[in-house]
Design an enzyme around this catalytic site. Structure first.
Site, PDB file in Angstrom:
ATOM      1  N   PHE A  95       0.866  -1.169   0.000  1.00 19.11           N
ATOM      2  CA  PHE A  95       0.000   0.000   0.000  1.00 19.11           C
ATOM      3  C   PHE A  95       0.904   1.220   0.000  1.00 19.11           C
ATOM      4  CE2 PHE A  95      -4.717   0.317   1.073  1.00 19.11           C
ATOM      5  CZ  PHE A  95      -5.065  -0.751   0.265  1.00 19.11           C
ATOM      6  N   GLN A 104      -7.549  13.954   5.482  1.00 19.70           N
ATOM      7  CA  GLN A 104      -7.000  13.238   4.327  1.00 19.70           C
ATOM      8  C   GLN A 104      -7.958  13.275   3.138  1.00 19.70           C
ATOM      9  OE1 GLN A 104      -6.208   8.689   4.190  1.00 19.70           O
ATOM     10  NE2 GLN A 104      -4.239   9.724   4.187  1.00 19.70           N
ATOM     11  N   HIS A 144      -8.471  11.337  -0.382  1.00 22.65           N
ATOM     12  CA  HIS A 144      -8.048  10.119  -1.085  1.00 22.65           C
ATOM     13  C   HIS A 144      -7.950  10.414  -2.578  1.00 22.65           C
ATOM     14  CE1 HIS A 144      -7.882   5.977  -2.423  1.00 22.65           C
ATOM     15  NE2 HIS A 144      -7.827   5.574  -1.167  1.00 22.65           N
ATOM     16  N   LEU A 161     -15.458   5.336  -3.181  1.00 24.01           N
ATOM     17  CA  LEU A 161     -14.020   5.026  -3.170  1.00 24.01           C
ATOM     18  C   LEU A 161     -13.658   3.932  -4.170  1.00 24.01           C
ATOM     19  CD1 LEU A 161     -11.295   5.507  -1.600  1.00 24.01           C
ATOM     20  CD2 LEU A 161     -11.815   3.350  -0.474  1.00 24.01           C
ATOM     21  N   GLU A 201      -7.299   2.002  -2.769  1.00 26.14           N
ATOM     22  CA  GLU A 201      -5.862   2.041  -3.082  1.00 26.14           C
ATOM     23  C   GLU A 201      -5.374   0.656  -3.517  1.00 26.14           C
ATOM     24  OE1 GLU A 201      -3.701   4.661  -0.515  1.00 26.14           O
ATOM     25  OE2 GLU A 201      -2.048   3.245  -0.360  1.00 26.14           O
ATOM     26  N   ARG A 223      -0.962   9.355   0.214  1.00 27.34           N
ATOM     27  CA  ARG A 223      -2.170   9.934  -0.381  1.00 27.34           C
ATOM     28  C   ARG A 223      -2.122  11.452  -0.514  1.00 27.34           C
ATOM     29  NH1 ARG A 223      -6.302   5.983   2.925  1.00 27.34           N
ATOM     30  NH2 ARG A 223      -5.848   4.156   1.643  1.00 27.34           N
ATOM     31  N   HIS A 262     -11.534  11.816   2.760  1.00 29.42           N
ATOM     32  CA  HIS A 262     -11.574  10.383   3.076  1.00 29.42           C
ATOM     33  C   HIS A 262     -11.445  10.066   4.557  1.00 29.42           C
ATOM     34  CE1 HIS A 262     -11.106   6.141   2.248  1.00 29.42           C
ATOM     35  NE2 HIS A 262      -9.940   6.102   2.865  1.00 29.42           N
ATOM     36  N   ARG A 317      -2.277   9.949   7.082  1.00 30.85           N
ATOM     37  CA  ARG A 317      -2.353   8.514   7.390  1.00 30.85           C
ATOM     38  C   ARG A 317      -1.925   7.679   6.182  1.00 30.85           C
ATOM     39  NH1 ARG A 317      -6.175   4.371   6.525  1.00 30.85           N
ATOM     40  NH2 ARG A 317      -7.835   5.711   5.724  1.00 30.85           N
TER      41      ARG A 317
HETATM   42  C1  LIG Z   1     -14.707   3.882   1.668  1.00 28.32           C
HETATM   43  C2  LIG Z   1     -13.661   3.706   2.719  1.00 28.32           C
HETATM   44  C3  LIG Z   1     -12.738   2.673   2.628  1.00 28.32           C
HETATM   45  C4  LIG Z   1     -11.774   2.498   3.605  1.00 28.32           C
HETATM   46  N1  LIG Z   1     -10.854   1.478   3.467  1.00 28.32           N
HETATM   47  C5  LIG Z   1      -9.930   1.318   4.433  1.00 28.32           C
HETATM   48  C6  LIG Z   1      -8.984   0.236   4.338  1.00 28.32           C
HETATM   49  O1  LIG Z   1      -9.006  -0.565   3.406  1.00 28.32           O
HETATM   50  N2  LIG Z   1      -8.061   0.121   5.318  1.00 28.32           N
HETATM   51  C7  LIG Z   1      -8.005   0.985   6.386  1.00 28.32           C
HETATM   52  O2  LIG Z   1      -7.143   0.808   7.245  1.00 28.32           O
HETATM   53  N3  LIG Z   1      -8.903   1.979   6.513  1.00 28.32           N
HETATM   54  C8  LIG Z   1      -9.853   2.159   5.567  1.00 28.32           C
HETATM   55  N4  LIG Z   1     -10.758   3.177   5.705  1.00 28.32           N
HETATM   56  C9  LIG Z   1     -10.836   3.913   6.971  1.00 28.32           C
HETATM   57  C10 LIG Z   1     -11.492   3.030   8.032  1.00 28.32           C
HETATM   58  O3  LIG Z   1     -12.480   2.222   7.432  1.00 28.32           O
HETATM   59  C11 LIG Z   1     -12.158   3.823   9.152  1.00 28.32           C
HETATM   60  O4  LIG Z   1     -11.304   4.826   9.604  1.00 28.32           O
HETATM   61  C12 LIG Z   1     -12.483   2.905  10.330  1.00 28.32           C
HETATM   62  O5  LIG Z   1     -13.178   1.760   9.880  1.00 28.32           O
HETATM   63  C13 LIG Z   1     -13.302   3.632  11.379  1.00 28.32           C
HETATM   64  O6  LIG Z   1     -13.725   2.706  12.350  1.00 28.32           O
HETATM   65  P1  LIG Z   1     -14.350   3.202  13.710  1.00 28.32           P
HETATM   66  O7  LIG Z   1     -14.649   1.997  14.523  1.00 28.32           O
HETATM   67  O8  LIG Z   1     -13.491   4.249  14.298  1.00 28.32           O
HETATM   68  O9  LIG Z   1     -15.709   3.932  13.285  1.00 28.32           O
HETATM   69  P2  LIG Z   1     -16.965   3.432  12.432  1.00 28.32           P
HETATM   70  O10 LIG Z   1     -16.800   2.089  11.862  1.00 28.32           O
HETATM   71  O11 LIG Z   1     -17.273   4.547  11.499  1.00 28.32           O
HETATM   72  O12 LIG Z   1     -18.107   3.336  13.520  1.00 28.32           O
HETATM   73  C14 LIG Z   1     -18.669   4.471  14.128  1.00 28.32           C
HETATM   74  C15 LIG Z   1     -19.817   4.036  14.996  1.00 28.32           C
HETATM   75  O13 LIG Z   1     -20.307   5.143  15.730  1.00 28.32           O
HETATM   76  C16 LIG Z   1     -21.721   5.160  15.687  1.00 28.32           C
HETATM   77  N5  LIG Z   1     -22.187   6.541  15.885  1.00 28.32           N
HETATM   78  C17 LIG Z   1     -21.661   7.686  15.383  1.00 28.32           C
HETATM   79  N6  LIG Z   1     -22.359   8.744  15.841  1.00 28.32           N
HETATM   80  C18 LIG Z   1     -23.339   8.264  16.647  1.00 28.32           C
HETATM   81  C19 LIG Z   1     -24.376   8.844  17.415  1.00 28.32           C
HETATM   82  N7  LIG Z   1     -24.582  10.176  17.480  1.00 28.32           N
HETATM   83  N8  LIG Z   1     -25.186   8.039  18.128  1.00 28.32           N
HETATM   84  C20 LIG Z   1     -25.034   6.697  18.106  1.00 28.32           C
HETATM   85  N9  LIG Z   1     -24.055   6.092  17.393  1.00 28.32           N
HETATM   86  C21 LIG Z   1     -23.222   6.864  16.680  1.00 28.32           C
HETATM   87  C22 LIG Z   1     -22.058   4.593  14.319  1.00 28.32           C
HETATM   88  O14 LIG Z   1     -23.364   4.097  14.295  1.00 28.32           O
HETATM   89  C23 LIG Z   1     -21.007   3.477  14.223  1.00 28.32           C
HETATM   90  O15 LIG Z   1     -21.476   2.323  14.865  1.00 28.32           O
HETATM   91  C24 LIG Z   1     -11.724   3.375   4.706  1.00 28.32           C
HETATM   92  C25 LIG Z   1     -12.645   4.413   4.816  1.00 28.32           C
HETATM   93  C26 LIG Z   1     -13.583   4.599   3.818  1.00 28.32           C
HETATM   94  C27 LIG Z   1     -14.501   5.767   3.906  1.00 28.32           C
END
Ligand SMILES: Cc1cc2nc3c(=O)[nH]c(=O)nc-3n(C[C@H](O)[C@H](O)[C@H](O)COP(=O)(O)OP(=O)(O)OC[C@H]3O[C@@H](n4cnc5c(N)ncnc54)[C@H](O)[C@@H]3O)c2cc1C
Length: 564
Positions: free
Chosen positions: A119, A233, A235, A245, A248, A279, A344, A380
């Site tokens: 990556f 960031q 993307h 998306l 990558e 990125r 992103h 990142r």
């Molecule tokens: C399209 C895309 C592809 C990606 N691909 C990669 C990859 O291949 N590799 C990599 O390392 N990273 C990748 N990323 C980044 C990565 O996916 C995210 O940064 C990471 O998954 C975030 O996880 P998290 O647990 O912090 O939050 P999330 O998975 O976003 O979870 C947030 C949680 O908070 C809850 N929530 C938020 N606000 C409230 C509220 N007010 N009340 C109740 N619940 C709430 C939501 O319901 C959810 O359950 C990608 C991002 C995107 C956008």
């Protein structure tokens, strides 16, 4: 109002929240997980490309955790806390093995070992993957694991409004059931914010509708600091025109970015890493190509996969193929995929240390994209976010366990009514500002003024305009007065959060007078280690953003010129 009590409440059912829930529950404490969507629909499910890990005996023979940390530190343009990066790298292999043991179906090499690929910004290939559906598979793995614990209760489709405080102690949170608008007070000694990203405040984003910076907004309103919020960031490969998306992983598998002359333009900007430079560098290079007239009409460039052949594309990049076909009408085995940069990821977030602890309130923790540990610094590297969610989700879960062992309940008569009243006020008000208008204006401001290229005039204008939007938001109202899935109300509440977070982001970006990683200032185009090698700490106090600084933690790598 209904009231329930738990040892720990976790705001968020994504990868970070679920990992922490598993750890806290395994120690015997009661846990409530609150999510505005069903947990497996959290945005982690959208992660395609993979999770980075150095695995002993299953990595390049020249690689080791130090190289991995070095790549993170350099990738983050030396704003990374090096102890945080070292912990991330050191624990990466072991956590991927744990996920494997819990049932995550990683792609394999012919000899059965977990497969890996390059990556952006990696010296050696380290990204582990589950086709191009890595996040979805990991999220199901963690959710399934959590269902084995009787002491985890889920509040699915509950919207968290605000934190309840008693003096300087956290005392749980108030949420609203989205189906009925019934409020509930979830009292707890420990609170984890794992609420994900902020993408919806930008006109062009790869994020889904649920990424509205709620946890960061809630934290700011409770007097908790955001660290480094100027670092966002972009993307390189958002699909044109939808901004979905294109992972990558496509470039990792050999796809090449081309301009309207058919040139592989990244050779000019990153002569060693080409399309797999970090990125920030690729997104800036693409924007320059488009601005200087070498893009295609409409403002995009081409991502060429044709030489990979349809069979290989379908095996490794089926999601990218389908997205291009269904949303841009392009067969990626025959034509270039139209792409342009889009917001992103948010490198900034709730200020926590390497244990996941915030020090503004007792009992508050954060992990995942809502937190800033900081392992990503000013930029990142791809596939490090999934890694951060599980490594720091687990670290933070362990910290919460220790906290719960030593901290007793705060006896309280906390007045939670004002939190509910503030939400219901949007329904009670008959006229005023509509969230849709405010959000559209905000998304334009953030894209145009707090985007890939920034300068003093654009940022000062953004701060002033967002300040004005926050004043107008005080009279927000919703036209839907019903209590059955009143999504308009939740959109208004999300707008309130986005405005608060965006205000700190624009102010911090205006304040940082240098270029570093994803924060590129046309008027200060050089990195300035003498004056700016420090973290920005922001508090929101009414309509003022208070800024202070924290030092960057160094362990072994001295800043050097960042070339790829
Ligand atoms: C399209 C895309 C592809 C990606 N691909 C990669 C990859 O291949 N590799 C990599 O390392 N990273 C990748 N990323 C980044 C990565 O996916 C995210 O940064 C990471 O998954 C975030 O996880 P998290 O647990 O912090 O939050 P999330 O998975 O976003 O979870 C947030 C949680 O908070 C809850 N929530 C938020 N606000 C409230 C509220 N007010 N009340 C109740 N619940 C709430 C939501 O319901 C959810 O359950 C990608 C991002 C995107 C956008």
């Amino acid at each position: 109002m209904e009231k329930k009590e738990y040892d720990a409440v976790i705001l968020g059912g994504g990868l970070a929240g679920l990992m922490a829930a598993n750890i806290v529950a395994a120690a015997g404490f009661s846990v409530a997980v609150v999510s505005k969507v069903f947990p497996t629909r959290s945005h982690s499910a959208a992660a395609e490309g993979g999770i980075a890990a150095y695995m002993m005996g299953n990595s390049d023979p020249n690689d080791d955790p130090d190289f991995m940390s070095y790549d993170e530190v350099k990738g983050g343009d030396y704003l990374v806390d090096q102890d945080a990066a070292e912990l991330l790298s050191k624990k990466s292999g072991e956590i991927v093995s744990l996920l494997d043991a819990w049932g995550a179906p990683f792609n394999r090499q012919p000899d059965g070992r977990i497969a890996l690929r390059y990556f952006g910004g990696q010296t050696y290939p380290r990204t582990r993957f589950i086709a191009d559906k890595t996040g979805m598979a990991l999220l199901h793995t963690l959710f399934e694991h959590s269902t084995g614990f009787k002491n985890i209760e889920y509040y699915n489709e509950y919207y968290v409004l605000d934190i309840v405080k008693e003096g300087n102690n956290v005392n749980g949170l108030v949420a609203m059931e989205m189906k009925t608008l019934n409020p509930i007070y979830l009292k707890s000694r420990a609170l984890l914010i794992a609420s994900g990203g902020i993408g919806m405040m930008y006109k062009h984003t790869t994020n889904s509708y649920i990424n509205t910076g709620d946890g960061q907004g809630i934290a700011l309103r409770s007097g908790v600091a955001l660290k480094d919020p100027e670092f966002v960031q972009f993307h390189p490969t958002g699909l044109y025109p939808s901004d979905i998306l294109i992972s990558e992983a496509a470039r990792a598998e050999g796809a090449i970015l081309k301009n309207n002359k058919g040139e592989r333009f990244m050779a000019k900007y990153a002569p060693h890493k080409f399309d797999l430079a970090p990125r920030d560098i690729v997104s800036r290079s693409m924007t320059i190509e488009i601005r200087e007239g070498r893009g295609f009409e409409g403002g995009y460039l081409g991502l060429d996969l044709r030489h990979l052949g349809k069979k290989y594309i379908m095996e490794r990049l089926a999601l990218a193929y389908d997205a291009a076909k269904n949303f841009s009408g392009v067969d990626a085995s025959e034509e270039m995929i139209p792409v342009r940069p889009a917001q992103h990821y948010f490198m900034g977030g709730i200020d926590v240390d390497t244990t996941g602890t915030n020090h503004d309130l007792n009992g508050i923790f954060s992990a995942g994209e809502s937190a800033c540990v900081s392992v990503h610094g000013a930029n990142r590297l791809g596939s490090n976010s999934l890694l951060e969610t599980v490594v720091y989700g687990r670290e933070t879960g362990n910290t919460m366990v220790e906290f719960l062992k030593t901290h007793k309940n705060v006896e309280t008569n906390s007045n939670v009514e004002p939190i509910i009243d503030a939400a219901y006020a949007y329904i009670k008000r008959e006229t005023g500002e509509h969230f849709g208008v405010l959000t559209e204006e905000l998304r334009d401001i953030m894209w145009d003024n707090v985007g890939i290229f920034r300068d003093n005039d654009k940022l000062a204008e953004a701060v002033s305009k967002i300040k004005d939007l926050r004043v107008r938001a005080k009279s927000m109202y919703v036209t839907d007065k019903t209590s059955n899935y009143n999504t308009e109300l939740f959109n208004a509440l999300e707008t309130r959060n986005m405005l608060d977070v965006a205000y700190t982001m624009a102010t911090a970006a205006l304040n940082r007078k240098e270029t570093r990683g994803a924060h590129f200032r046309d008027d200060f185009p050089e990195r300035d280690d003498k004056n700016w090698m420090k973290h920005t700490i922001t508090y929101l106090a009414g309509d003022e953003v208070k800024i202070s600084y924290k030092p960057v933690t160094y362990t072994r790598w001295k800043p050097e010129v960042r070339v790829y």
